[in-house]
Design a protein around this motif. Sequence first.
Motif: not given
Length: 223
Positions: A92-108
């Motif tokens: 799921t995180l890999a899917s989100l990362r692909a959508e949001l790009g490499p620089d957007t902070p994501i917090h799980c």
Amino acid sequence: MVGAPLAVGVFGGTFDPIHAGHLRLARALRDELRLSEVRLIPAGDPYHRDRAPEANAEQRLAMARLAIEGETGLVVDDREVRQGRPSYTVETLASLRAELGPDTPIHCLIGGDSLATLDTWRRWREIFALAHVAVALRPGFDPAGLPEAVAAEWRARQVTDFPNRTPSGTIRALTLPPMNISATELRARLGRGEAVDGLIDPAVLAYIKAERLYGGATTARPT
């Protein structure tokens, strides 16, 4: 990435049903980490559960949408329901990362109980390359009880300052402890026809009654 949120939170769960404790944690994640949005992601087919959820995936998705209606910065993401197979956090995180790009902070967001079993998750170390991990800790949490592999990550990655300078890689404890309420307890109370005042959003409770979920919910008193 043009138009992408500045920082995004991810809160996955069965949400069977979604309740006030879930919403409290989602708001804490949003506010403490200054996130543009928090995505609540109902699990379509939760592989880690001993038995299937009582409400089906579409019903749990509908309840989540009702619960966050009008909430600034909280959105429901249906990607795990749509895929129709067991869902893994790293995917799921890999899917989100692909959508949001490499620089957007994501917090799980995970709970302390999940942190204690993190080393049993699929490709768990890859999670840190995809996102930060925010942990909702209960009072009395003792990192000495963590498996050594997880404890090592806890020691190496834990931060307390503002985390949105990097896209991933840290662990941060949320200061707001979770409410002492569980979906299991709520299902039991609904099944007995007991009141759940203040614990389930009125719109969600109305949906539970209309769908005749959790056996006996039709007699529960709405908030």
